[in-house]
Design a protein around this motif. Structure first.
Motif, PDB file in Angstrom:
ATOM      1  N   MET A  34       0.851  -1.195   0.000  1.00 61.02           N
ATOM      2  CA  MET A  34       0.000   0.000   0.000  1.00 61.02           C
ATOM      3  C   MET A  34       0.887   1.245   0.000  1.00 61.02           C
ATOM      4  O   MET A  34       1.795   1.377   0.833  1.00 61.02           O
ATOM      5  CB  MET A  34      -0.906  -0.001   1.238  1.00 61.02           C
ATOM      6  N   ASP A  35       0.633   2.141  -0.942  1.00 59.27           N
ATOM      7  CA  ASP A  35       1.422   3.362  -1.044  1.00 59.27           C
ATOM      8  C   ASP A  35       0.812   4.442  -0.150  1.00 59.27           C
ATOM      9  O   ASP A  35      -0.374   4.758  -0.265  1.00 59.27           O
ATOM     10  CB  ASP A  35       1.448   3.835  -2.504  1.00 59.27           C
ATOM     11  N   ILE A  36       1.600   4.982   0.766  1.00 61.19           N
ATOM     12  CA  ILE A  36       1.123   6.037   1.672  1.00 61.19           C
ATOM     13  C   ILE A  36       2.057   7.233   1.540  1.00 61.19           C
ATOM     14  O   ILE A  36       3.176   7.231   2.055  1.00 61.19           O
ATOM     15  CB  ILE A  36       1.080   5.561   3.135  1.00 61.19           C
ATOM     16  N   THR A  37       1.597   8.250   0.820  1.00 66.08           N
ATOM     17  CA  THR A  37       2.414   9.452   0.632  1.00 66.08           C
ATOM     18  C   THR A  37       1.735  10.714   1.152  1.00 66.08           C
ATOM     19  O   THR A  37       2.342  11.778   1.181  1.00 66.08           O
ATOM     20  CB  THR A  37       2.754   9.654  -0.861  1.00 66.08           C
ATOM     21  N   SER A  38       0.458  10.593   1.558  1.00 67.42           N
ATOM     22  CA  SER A  38      -0.263  11.757   2.081  1.00 67.42           C
ATOM     23  C   SER A  38      -1.070  11.337   3.292  1.00 67.42           C
ATOM     24  O   SER A  38      -1.524  10.204   3.395  1.00 67.42           O
ATOM     25  CB  SER A  38      -1.185  12.355   1.012  1.00 67.42           C
ATOM     26  N   ALA A  39      -1.237  12.262   4.232  1.00 73.47           N
ATOM     27  CA  ALA A  39      -1.948  11.945   5.466  1.00 73.47           C
ATOM     28  C   ALA A  39      -2.771  13.141   5.927  1.00 73.47           C
ATOM     29  O   ALA A  39      -2.420  14.291   5.675  1.00 73.47           O
ATOM     30  CB  ALA A  39      -0.973  11.536   6.566  1.00 73.47           C
ATOM     31  N   LEU A  40      -3.859  12.836   6.612  1.00 74.65           N
ATOM     32  CA  LEU A  40      -4.692  13.845   7.254  1.00 74.65           C
ATOM     33  C   LEU A  40      -4.640  13.587   8.754  1.00 74.65           C
ATOM     34  O   LEU A  40      -5.020  12.515   9.226  1.00 74.65           O
ATOM     35  CB  LEU A  40      -6.133  13.756   6.760  1.00 74.65           C
ATOM     36  N   VAL A  59       9.934  10.167   9.397  1.00 76.35           N
ATOM     37  CA  VAL A  59      10.149   8.725   9.563  1.00 76.35           C
ATOM     38  C   VAL A  59       9.193   7.874   8.728  1.00 76.35           C
ATOM     39  O   VAL A  59       9.412   6.667   8.585  1.00 76.35           O
ATOM     40  CB  VAL A  59      10.025   8.313  11.053  1.00 76.35           C
ATOM     41  N   GLY A  60       8.134   8.497   8.195  1.00 77.13           N
ATOM     42  CA  GLY A  60       7.136   7.709   7.479  1.00 77.13           C
ATOM     43  C   GLY A  60       7.157   7.863   5.985  1.00 77.13           C
ATOM     44  O   GLY A  60       6.383   7.210   5.274  1.00 77.13           O
ATOM     45  N   GLY A  61       8.040   8.737   5.466  1.00 75.62           N
ATOM     46  CA  GLY A  61       8.082   8.946   4.027  1.00 75.62           C
ATOM     47  C   GLY A  61       6.817   9.572   3.473  1.00 75.62           C
ATOM     48  O   GLY A  61       6.481   9.382   2.306  1.00 75.62           O
ATOM     49  N   ILE A  62       6.095  10.306   4.317  1.00 79.52           N
ATOM     50  CA  ILE A  62       4.844  10.937   3.901  1.00 79.52           C
ATOM     51  C   ILE A  62       5.146  12.376   3.494  1.00 79.52           C
ATOM     52  O   ILE A  62       5.598  13.179   4.304  1.00 79.52           O
ATOM     53  CB  ILE A  62       3.810  10.881   5.034  1.00 79.52           C
ATOM     54  N   ARG A  63       4.899  12.685   2.232  1.00 79.54           N
ATOM     55  CA  ARG A  63       5.288  13.985   1.701  1.00 79.54           C
ATOM     56  C   ARG A  63       4.275  15.081   1.992  1.00 79.54           C
ATOM     57  O   ARG A  63       4.631  16.230   2.246  1.00 79.54           O
ATOM     58  CB  ARG A  63       5.508  13.870   0.194  1.00 79.54           C
ATOM     59  N   SER A  64       2.996  14.741   1.939  1.00 86.72           N
ATOM     60  CA  SER A  64       1.940  15.748   2.095  1.00 86.72           C
ATOM     61  C   SER A  64       1.119  15.461   3.349  1.00 86.72           C
ATOM     62  O   SER A  64       0.555  14.372   3.493  1.00 86.72           O
ATOM     63  CB  SER A  64       1.026  15.743   0.862  1.00 86.72           C
ATOM     64  N   VAL A  65       1.069  16.447   4.258  1.00 86.60           N
ATOM     65  CA  VAL A  65       0.306  16.288   5.497  1.00 86.60           C
ATOM     66  C   VAL A  65      -0.614  17.486   5.672  1.00 86.60           C
ATOM     67  O   VAL A  65      -0.165  18.634   5.627  1.00 86.60           O
ATOM     68  CB  VAL A  65       1.232  16.174   6.728  1.00 86.60           C
ATOM     69  N   THR A  66      -1.910  17.228   5.826  1.00 84.33           N
ATOM     70  CA  THR A  66      -2.866  18.281   6.150  1.00 84.33           C
ATOM     71  C   THR A  66      -3.451  17.987   7.534  1.00 84.33           C
ATOM     72  O   THR A  66      -3.336  16.873   8.043  1.00 84.33           O
ATOM     73  CB  THR A  66      -3.998  18.354   5.108  1.00 84.33           C
ATOM     74  N   THR A  67      -4.059  19.000   8.138  1.00 79.91           N
ATOM     75  CA  THR A  67      -4.595  18.833   9.486  1.00 79.91           C
ATOM     76  C   THR A  67      -6.036  19.332   9.565  1.00 79.91           C
ATOM     77  O   THR A  67      -6.469  20.165   8.772  1.00 79.91           O
ATOM     78  CB  THR A  67      -3.746  19.600  10.522  1.00 79.91           C
ATOM     79  N   ALA A  68      -6.768  18.776  10.521  1.00 79.85           N
ATOM     80  CA  ALA A  68      -8.136  19.216  10.808  1.00 79.85           C
ATOM     81  C   ALA A  68      -8.299  19.191  12.328  1.00 79.85           C
ATOM     82  O   ALA A  68      -7.867  18.249  12.995  1.00 79.85           O
ATOM     83  CB  ALA A  68      -9.155  18.303  10.145  1.00 79.85           C
ATOM     84  N   GLY A  69      -8.938  20.229  12.859  1.00 78.99           N
ATOM     85  CA  GLY A  69      -9.071  20.345  14.305  1.00 78.99           C
ATOM     86  C   GLY A  69     -10.359  19.795  14.866  1.00 78.99           C
ATOM     87  O   GLY A  69     -10.600  19.892  16.073  1.00 78.99           O
ATOM     88  N   THR A  77       3.839  -1.109   9.086  1.00 80.46           N
ATOM     89  CA  THR A  77       2.884  -2.214   9.228  1.00 80.46           C
ATOM     90  C   THR A  77       1.645  -1.977   8.374  1.00 80.46           C
ATOM     91  O   THR A  77       1.149  -2.886   7.702  1.00 80.46           O
ATOM     92  CB  THR A  77       2.474  -2.376  10.700  1.00 80.46           C
ATOM     93  N   ILE A  78       1.140  -0.748   8.388  1.00 83.25           N
ATOM     94  CA  ILE A  78      -0.049  -0.420   7.602  1.00 83.25           C
ATOM     95  C   ILE A  78       0.262  -0.504   6.113  1.00 83.25           C
ATOM     96  O   ILE A  78      -0.567  -0.971   5.318  1.00 83.25           O
ATOM     97  CB  ILE A  78      -0.573   0.974   7.995  1.00 83.25           C
ATOM     98  N   ARG A  79       1.460  -0.067   5.718  1.00 79.79           N
ATOM     99  CA  ARG A  79       1.851  -0.189   4.311  1.00 79.79           C
ATOM    100  C   ARG A  79       1.838  -1.646   3.850  1.00 79.79           C
ATOM    101  O   ARG A  79       1.557  -1.944   2.692  1.00 79.79           O
ATOM    102  CB  ARG A  79       3.262   0.386   4.107  1.00 79.79           C
TER     103      ARG A  79
END
Length: 225
Positions: A1-7, A26-36, A119-121
């Motif tokens: 599973m490819d994981i390159t972006s996270a919310l 540490v996770g190789g995640i290039r794009s990270v957005t946030t929500a409160g 593990t998730i990948r």
């Protein structure tokens, strides 16, 4: 599973910033957005945001218990990693039974986050070191709260909203008006809800919704996405 972006869904901005840097480092995640809040997260997901992984705190201002996990998992269709300070075995068990792809105690070191993402990948489910699956003995029987959470997790988003309105004491006609659907549609959903929860009446459905040990699993489910 490819994981390159996270919310990241968490209402503490400083923690969001620190976690974003950790995921990128540490996770190789290039794009990270946030929500409160859950509302903001649902808007991101339903607005078509490109997200490979959701990192969720359970303690949000507009949701109690496992509702945020259940709704986001169904809406996004991507793995959800729960990061929470409520790290007892029963909570971890309820979270994983409700569909989370992993659980990380909130103040874990970076290597733990690396292991969780790896593990998730690999399409696995990450559980923290020291976690022991709570045992169900013949003497104690099944944990009713965890079982209720598992059954509620099978409901669709619309069914979850209808069950919340039932919990508020609304009749089918009122629910139909609130959701702008036909009363016959409400009746069909109520029948499906009772079948999934294994109950024979609306009162029993309400009791099932409140059986969980982690506040009300459905609290806030009726809020518009």
């Amino acid at each position: 599973m490819d994981i390159t972006s996270a919310l990241i869904v968490d209402d503490h901005p400083l923690f969001c910033d620190a976690l974003a840097m950790t995921l990128q480092a540490v996770g190789g995640i290039r794009s990270v957005t946030t929500a409160g809040s859950l509302t903001a997260a649902m808007a991101e997901v339903e607005g078509g945001a490109s997200v490979d992984l959701i990192v969720l705190d359970l303690n949000l201002p507009d949701v109690d218990g496992l509702d945020g996990l259940i709704r986001l998992r169904k809406a996004a269709g991507v793995p959800v990693l729960v990061v929470s300070s409520m790290a007892d075995n029963r909570m971890i068990s309820a979270v994983t039974e409700s569909g989370a792809s992993g659980f990380v105690p909130k103040h874990s070191p970076r290597d733990v986050f690396r292991a969780a993402i790896d593990t998730i990948r690999a399409d696995g489910q990450y559980l923290p070191d020291g976690y022991v699956t709570p045992q169900k003995t013949e003497e104690s029987g099944p944990r009713r709260g965890d079982d209720a959470a598992t059954r509620i997790a099978t409901l669709t988003n619309q069914q979850a909203r209808i069950l919340q309105l039932i919990c508020e004491g609304k009749l089918n006609k009122q629910i139909a008006y609130d959701l702008s659907i036909a009363e016959t549609t409400v009746k069909a959903h109520v029948t499906a809800i009772m079948r999934k929860l294994g109950v024979q009446s609306r009162t029993q459905a309400v009791l099932i919704a409140k059986e969980t040990s982690f506040a009300s699993v459905l609290q806030g489910a009726a809020r518009p996405a």
